[in-house]
Scaffold this motif. Structure first.
Motif, short mmCIF file in Angstrom:
data_model
loop_
_atom_site.label_atom_id
_atom_site.label_comp_id
_atom_site.label_asym_id
_atom_site.label_seq_id
_atom_site.Cartn_x
_atom_site.Cartn_y
_atom_site.Cartn_z
N LEU A 219 -28.14 -17.48 -74.08
CA LEU A 219 -26.85 -17.75 -73.44
C LEU A 219 -27.01 -17.62 -71.94
O LEU A 219 -27.41 -16.56 -71.43
CB LEU A 219 -25.78 -16.77 -73.94
N VAL A 220 -26.72 -18.70 -71.22
CA VAL A 220 -26.96 -18.77 -69.78
C VAL A 220 -25.67 -19.17 -69.08
O VAL A 220 -24.98 -20.10 -69.52
CB VAL A 220 -28.08 -19.80 -69.47
N ASP A 221 -25.36 -18.51 -67.97
CA ASP A 221 -24.12 -18.84 -67.25
C ASP A 221 -24.13 -20.25 -66.70
O ASP A 221 -23.13 -20.96 -66.73
CB ASP A 221 -23.84 -17.82 -66.14
N GLY A 222 -25.27 -20.70 -66.17
CA GLY A 222 -25.35 -22.05 -65.64
C GLY A 222 -24.37 -22.28 -64.51
O GLY A 222 -24.16 -21.42 -63.64
N LEU A 223 -23.71 -23.42 -64.52
CA LEU A 223 -22.77 -23.78 -63.46
C LEU A 223 -21.33 -23.47 -63.81
O LEU A 223 -20.42 -23.79 -63.03
CB LEU A 223 -22.90 -25.28 -63.14
N SER A 224 -21.09 -22.83 -64.95
CA SER A 224 -19.73 -22.43 -65.32
C SER A 224 -19.79 -21.22 -66.25
O SER A 224 -19.96 -21.36 -67.47
CB SER A 224 -18.98 -23.58 -66.00
N ALA A 225 -19.66 -20.03 -65.66
CA ALA A 225 -19.60 -18.84 -66.49
C ALA A 225 -18.38 -18.88 -67.40
O ALA A 225 -18.39 -18.32 -68.51
CB ALA A 225 -19.56 -17.59 -65.61
N THR B 225 -38.15 -22.64 -82.18
CA THR B 225 -37.12 -23.48 -81.57
C THR B 225 -36.21 -22.60 -80.72
O THR B 225 -35.90 -21.47 -81.12
CB THR B 225 -36.28 -24.20 -82.63
N VAL B 226 -35.78 -23.11 -79.59
CA VAL B 226 -34.82 -22.39 -78.76
C VAL B 226 -33.59 -23.25 -78.55
O VAL B 226 -33.69 -24.47 -78.39
CB VAL B 226 -35.44 -21.99 -77.40
N VAL B 227 -32.42 -22.60 -78.60
CA VAL B 227 -31.16 -23.27 -78.30
C VAL B 227 -30.55 -22.56 -77.10
O VAL B 227 -30.25 -21.36 -77.15
CB VAL B 227 -30.18 -23.21 -79.49
N VAL B 228 -30.41 -23.30 -76.01
CA VAL B 228 -29.81 -22.76 -74.79
C VAL B 228 -28.34 -23.16 -74.75
O VAL B 228 -28.01 -24.34 -74.81
CB VAL B 228 -30.54 -23.28 -73.54
N LEU B 229 -27.46 -22.16 -74.69
CA LEU B 229 -26.03 -22.40 -74.50
C LEU B 229 -25.74 -22.14 -73.03
O LEU B 229 -25.96 -21.02 -72.54
CB LEU B 229 -25.19 -21.46 -75.36
N ILE B 230 -25.28 -23.15 -72.31
CA ILE B 230 -25.16 -23.04 -70.86
C ILE B 230 -23.88 -23.69 -70.38
O ILE B 230 -23.41 -24.68 -70.94
CB ILE B 230 -26.39 -23.69 -70.18
N GLY B 231 -23.29 -23.10 -69.34
CA GLY B 231 -22.11 -23.68 -68.72
C GLY B 231 -22.47 -24.93 -67.96
O GLY B 231 -23.33 -24.91 -67.08
N GLU B 232 -21.81 -26.04 -68.29
CA GLU B 232 -22.11 -27.31 -67.64
C GLU B 232 -21.40 -27.39 -66.29
O GLU B 232 -20.47 -26.64 -66.00
CB GLU B 232 -21.66 -28.47 -68.53
N ARG B 233 -21.85 -28.36 -65.49
CA ARG B 233 -21.24 -28.59 -64.18
C ARG B 233 -19.75 -28.87 -64.37
O ARG B 233 -19.37 -29.77 -65.12
CB ARG B 233 -21.90 -29.77 -63.48
N PRO B 234 -18.85 -28.10 -63.73
CA PRO B 234 -17.41 -28.29 -63.95
C PRO B 234 -16.95 -29.67 -63.49
O PRO B 234 -17.22 -30.08 -62.36
CB PRO B 234 -16.76 -27.18 -63.13
N GLY B 235 -16.26 -30.37 -64.35
CA GLY B 235 -15.66 -31.63 -63.97
C GLY B 235 -14.22 -31.42 -63.53
O GLY B 235 -13.69 -30.30 -63.61
N LEU B 236 -13.58 -32.48 -63.11
CA LEU B 236 -12.21 -32.36 -62.61
C LEU B 236 -11.18 -32.29 -63.73
O LEU B 236 -9.98 -32.28 -63.47
CB LEU B 236 -11.90 -33.53 -61.66
N SER B 237 -11.65 -32.26 -64.96
CA SER B 237 -10.74 -31.96 -66.07
C SER B 237 -11.42 -31.08 -67.10
O SER B 237 -10.89 -30.88 -68.19
CB SER B 237 -10.26 -33.26 -66.74
N SER B 238 -12.59 -30.55 -66.77
CA SER B 238 -13.35 -29.77 -67.74
C SER B 238 -14.12 -28.63 -67.09
O SER B 238 -15.35 -28.65 -67.03
CB SER B 238 -14.33 -30.69 -68.49
N PRO B 239 -13.42 -27.60 -66.59
CA PRO B 239 -14.13 -26.48 -65.97
C PRO B 239 -14.78 -25.54 -66.98
O PRO B 239 -15.54 -24.66 -66.59
CB PRO B 239 -13.01 -25.76 -65.21
N ASP B 240 -14.49 -25.74 -68.28
CA ASP B 240 -14.96 -24.81 -69.32
C ASP B 240 -15.88 -25.49 -70.32
O ASP B 240 -15.94 -25.12 -71.49
CB ASP B 240 -13.77 -24.21 -70.06
#
Length: 292
Positions: free
Chosen positions: A127-133, A186-201
């Motif tokens: 689990l990685v914070d990425g660009l959207s905790a 196998t690894v599965v990374v769950l990461i916050g994607e770059r926030p869009g203008l209608s999808s900050p989460d």
């Protein structure tokens, strides 16, 4: 003598003929216009969405709280950190977000030394914070919990799961180093994607077979836009489970592994008689008077 009612004012906002399509998407369509400008409501909504995206990008990651929530799922957890020491460095140096810092490498080495010659694992969740905790805070624990349930109920094969890891200031590729250290197939990374203008989460899932440092994105599969207003956690878990099973069977991920569920759905739709489909729009159709 009865007075005449005052004349009605002209509409300030000129609507668009496709207003109804706004019911099917969060995209900014059919905003209308006020003169030659955007309506005030649409302009304010854009400013709010932009502020929400910026807030999501800079929201501090509650790694301690995430670790506590994951421990309730019954698996050991490890808290790690990338080489990016703070958010400013993380944004300016993507390369540092792809590698673990010295303390994290030592923590993984200590954990491995306690395991001795124990075999590795079939799967590791990172689990990685990425660009959207915000995306991790709101979606990650629920998805991991659902995936663990699905794996336990899998009657076709058994799954061994590595300790759950929480990584602060990380990028997608940091899962390769974690997965290799945990000896996970196998690894599965769950990461916050770059926030869009209608999808900050929006949460992204990146699946990689045989993770190792230097793996390229061509060797990964991605499931994107996991959030309440996008792809549901249930649907994401179903797709992820299907891809994991295929990856394990074929021992690969990336461009060589395709999820054909959509193609099967499209094939079924193509076999559906035209008269049974919802009539949203057909080529050559006319718009009735009053609906223009």
């Amino acid at each position: 003598m009865k007075s005449e009612p005052p004349p009605s004012l002209p509409a300030l906002v000129t609507p668009t003929p496709w207003d109804a399509l706004k019911n099917f998407t969060d995209a900014r369509i059919a905003l209308g216009r006020a003169g030659v400008s955007l309506p005030t409501a649409a302009h304010l909504a854009f400013q709010l969405a932009h502020a929400q995206a910026r807030d999501a990008l800079h929201l501090p990651f509650d790694a301690h709280g995430m670790q506590a929530s994951l421990q309730d799922l019954g698996l050991p957890t490890l808290r790690l950190h990338s080489q990016a020491t703070d958010r400013a460095m993380y944004l300016q140096r993507p390369d540092l977000g792809r590698r673990l810092d010295a303390a994290s490498l030592q923590a993984l080495a200590d954990w491995q030394s306690q395991q001795g010659e124990a075999p590795g694992f079939d799967l590791a969740f990172v689990l990685v914070d990425g660009l959207s905790a915000l995306a991790i805070h709101q979606n990650a624990v629920a998805l991991v919990a659902l995936m663990l349930q699905r794996l336990q109920l899998d009657t076709t094969q058994t799954w061994t799961v590595a300790p759950l890891t929480v990584v602060a200031q990380g990028r997608v590729a940091i899962g390769d180093e974690v997965g290799a250290a945990l000896r996970a197939k196998t690894v599965v990374v769950l990461i916050g994607e770059r926030p869009g203008l209608s999808s900050p989460d929006s949460l992204g899932l990146y699946l990689t077979w045989a993770p190792k440092v230097g793996t390229t994105d061509a060797a990964r599969n991605c499931i994107s836009n996991v959030r309440p207003a996008g792809l549901s956690v249930d649907a994401a878990a179903q797709t992820l489970h299907r891809l994991l099973a295929q990856a394990r069977q074929r021992q690969l991920t990336g461009v060589g592994l395709k999820d054909d569920a959509d193609q099967q759905f499209i094939g079924a739709e193509a076999a559906t008689p035209e008269t049974n489909r919802p009539a949203l729009w057909r080529p050559g159709a006319t718009v009735p008077d009053g609906k223009r």
